[in-house]
Motif scaffolding. Structure first.
Motif, PDB file in Angstrom:
ATOM      1  N   ARG A  35       0.823  -1.210   0.000  1.00  0.00           N
ATOM      2  CA  ARG A  35       0.000   0.000   0.000  1.00  0.00           C
ATOM      3  C   ARG A  35       0.858   1.262   0.000  1.00  0.00           C
ATOM      4  NH1 ARG A  35      -2.957  -2.481   3.795  1.00  0.00           N
ATOM      5  NH2 ARG A  35      -2.021  -1.315   5.484  1.00  0.00           N
ATOM      6  N   HIS A  36       1.994   1.200   0.678  1.00  0.00           N
ATOM      7  CA  HIS A  36       2.810   2.404   0.851  1.00  0.00           C
ATOM      8  C   HIS A  36       4.069   2.401  -0.004  1.00  0.00           C
ATOM      9  CE1 HIS A  36       0.359   4.035   4.009  1.00  0.00           C
ATOM     10  NE2 HIS A  36       0.295   2.839   4.543  1.00  0.00           N
ATOM     11  N   ARG A  37       4.059   1.658  -1.093  1.00  0.00           N
ATOM     12  CA  ARG A  37       5.262   1.570  -1.930  1.00  0.00           C
ATOM     13  C   ARG A  37       5.655   2.913  -2.516  1.00  0.00           C
ATOM     14  NH1 ARG A  37       1.171  -0.919  -4.803  1.00  0.00           N
ATOM     15  NH2 ARG A  37       0.704   0.019  -6.819  1.00  0.00           N
ATOM     16  N   ARG A  38       4.724   3.832  -2.619  1.00  0.00           N
ATOM     17  CA  ARG A  38       5.021   5.168  -3.161  1.00  0.00           C
ATOM     18  C   ARG A  38       5.053   6.226  -2.072  1.00  0.00           C
ATOM     19  NH1 ARG A  38       2.989   5.097  -9.115  1.00  0.00           N
ATOM     20  NH2 ARG A  38       2.904   2.867  -9.395  1.00  0.00           N
ATOM     21  N   SER A  39       5.165   5.807  -0.829  1.00  0.00           N
ATOM     22  CA  SER A  39       5.099   6.723   0.307  1.00  0.00           C
ATOM     23  C   SER A  39       6.480   7.027   0.887  1.00  0.00           C
ATOM     24  CB  SER A  39       4.199   6.137   1.398  1.00  0.00           C
ATOM     25  OG  SER A  39       2.916   5.940   0.922  1.00  0.00           O
ATOM     26  N   LEU A  40       7.478   7.048   0.063  1.00  0.00           N
ATOM     27  CA  LEU A  40       8.829   7.244   0.565  1.00  0.00           C
ATOM     28  C   LEU A  40       9.001   8.609   1.237  1.00  0.00           C
ATOM     29  CD1 LEU A  40      11.418   5.619   0.694  1.00  0.00           C
ATOM     30  CD2 LEU A  40      12.153   6.721  -1.391  1.00  0.00           C
ATOM     31  N   PHE A  41       8.264   9.606   0.804  1.00  0.00           N
ATOM     32  CA  PHE A  41       8.381  10.942   1.380  1.00  0.00           C
ATOM     33  C   PHE A  41       7.157  11.298   2.232  1.00  0.00           C
ATOM     34  CE2 PHE A  41      11.154  10.814  -2.267  1.00  0.00           C
ATOM     35  CZ  PHE A  41      12.311  11.389  -1.786  1.00  0.00           C
ATOM     36  N   HIS A  42       6.447  10.286   2.707  1.00  0.00           N
ATOM     37  CA  HIS A  42       5.254  10.464   3.533  1.00  0.00           C
ATOM     38  C   HIS A  42       5.648  11.025   4.906  1.00  0.00           C
ATOM     39  CE1 HIS A  42       1.596   9.339   5.736  1.00  0.00           C
ATOM     40  NE2 HIS A  42       1.017   9.286   4.554  1.00  0.00           N
ATOM     41  N   PRO A  43       4.790  11.845   5.526  1.00  0.00           N
ATOM     42  CA  PRO A  43       5.114  12.380   6.858  1.00  0.00           C
ATOM     43  C   PRO A  43       5.238  11.299   7.941  1.00  0.00           C
ATOM     44  CG  PRO A  43       3.291  13.605   5.886  1.00  0.00           C
ATOM     45  CD  PRO A  43       3.575  12.448   4.977  1.00  0.00           C
ATOM     46  N   ASP A  44       4.559  10.172   7.774  1.00  0.00           N
ATOM     47  CA  ASP A  44       4.582   9.100   8.765  1.00  0.00           C
ATOM     48  C   ASP A  44       5.804   8.202   8.556  1.00  0.00           C
ATOM     49  OD1 ASP A  44       3.577   7.355  10.815  1.00  0.00           O
ATOM     50  OD2 ASP A  44       2.914   6.009   9.207  1.00  0.00           O
ATOM     51  N   ALA A  45       6.617   8.046   9.602  1.00  0.00           N
ATOM     52  CA  ALA A  45       7.846   7.249   9.505  1.00  0.00           C
ATOM     53  C   ALA A  45       7.562   5.788   9.187  1.00  0.00           C
ATOM     54  CB  ALA A  45       8.644   7.358  10.795  1.00  0.00           C
ATOM     55  N   THR A  46       6.451   5.242   9.691  1.00  0.00           N
ATOM     56  CA  THR A  46       6.116   3.843   9.405  1.00  0.00           C
ATOM     57  C   THR A  46       5.839   3.636   7.920  1.00  0.00           C
ATOM     58  OG1 THR A  46       5.148   3.680  11.607  1.00  0.00           O
ATOM     59  CG2 THR A  46       4.595   1.948  10.067  1.00  0.00           C
ATOM     60  N   SER A  47       5.189   4.603   7.315  1.00  0.00           N
ATOM     61  CA  SER A  47       4.928   4.512   5.869  1.00  0.00           C
ATOM     62  C   SER A  47       6.226   4.581   5.083  1.00  0.00           C
ATOM     63  CB  SER A  47       4.002   5.641   5.433  1.00  0.00           C
ATOM     64  OG  SER A  47       2.745   5.510   6.041  1.00  0.00           O
ATOM     65  N   ARG A  48       7.150   5.433   5.531  1.00  0.00           N
ATOM     66  CA  ARG A  48       8.453   5.520   4.849  1.00  0.00           C
ATOM     67  C   ARG A  48       9.228   4.212   4.996  1.00  0.00           C
ATOM     68  NH1 ARG A  48       8.584  10.590   7.636  1.00  0.00           N
ATOM     69  NH2 ARG A  48      10.485  10.039   8.734  1.00  0.00           N
ATOM     70  N   LEU A  49       9.161   3.601   6.192  1.00  0.00           N
ATOM     71  CA  LEU A  49       9.828   2.319   6.396  1.00  0.00           C
ATOM     72  C   LEU A  49       9.222   1.243   5.498  1.00  0.00           C
ATOM     73  CD1 LEU A  49      11.890   0.638   7.960  1.00  0.00           C
ATOM     74  CD2 LEU A  49      10.116   0.253   9.690  1.00  0.00           C
TER      75      LEU A  49
END
Length: 96
Positions: A35-49
């Motif tokens: 789900r978060h494969r494109r969330s590298l620059f997301h504010p949430d650290a878990t999404s970035r991980l």
């Protein structure tokens, strides 16, 4: 009075529960990464991980470029270190 096989049954049920929990956790984490494969620059650290985990599993030239940009942007030291490892692995795999 306790039957002889009861102790092993309890241990078997506990082991089954632990394995089932592990499988559910792994499936959930995999879905989170996807789900978060494109969330590298997301504010949430878990999404970035999760995004880093996805990039680790899908190395490409574009991933390496993206990771270089990400390393300059990421403020969290642990995530920067993880990204460096993913970048090194990606570069090593792309060298053949």
């Amino acid at each position: 009075m306790q039957r002889k096989g009861t102790r092993w049954t309890e241990v078997g049920m506990l082991a089954t529960g632990l394995v089932a929990g592990l499988v559910v956790g792994l499936v959930g984490w995999s879905a989170h990464q996807h789900r978060h494969r494109r969330s590298l620059f997301h504010p949430d650290a878990t999404s970035r991980l999760a995004a880093l985990g996805y990039l680790r599993a899908h190395p490409s030239v574009d991933s390496a470029r993206l990771l270089r940009d990400y390393l300059q942007w990421e403020p969290h030291p642990l995530l920067r270190r993880t990204a460096r490892g993913v970048l090194r692995r990606t570069e090593r795999l792309l060298r053949f």
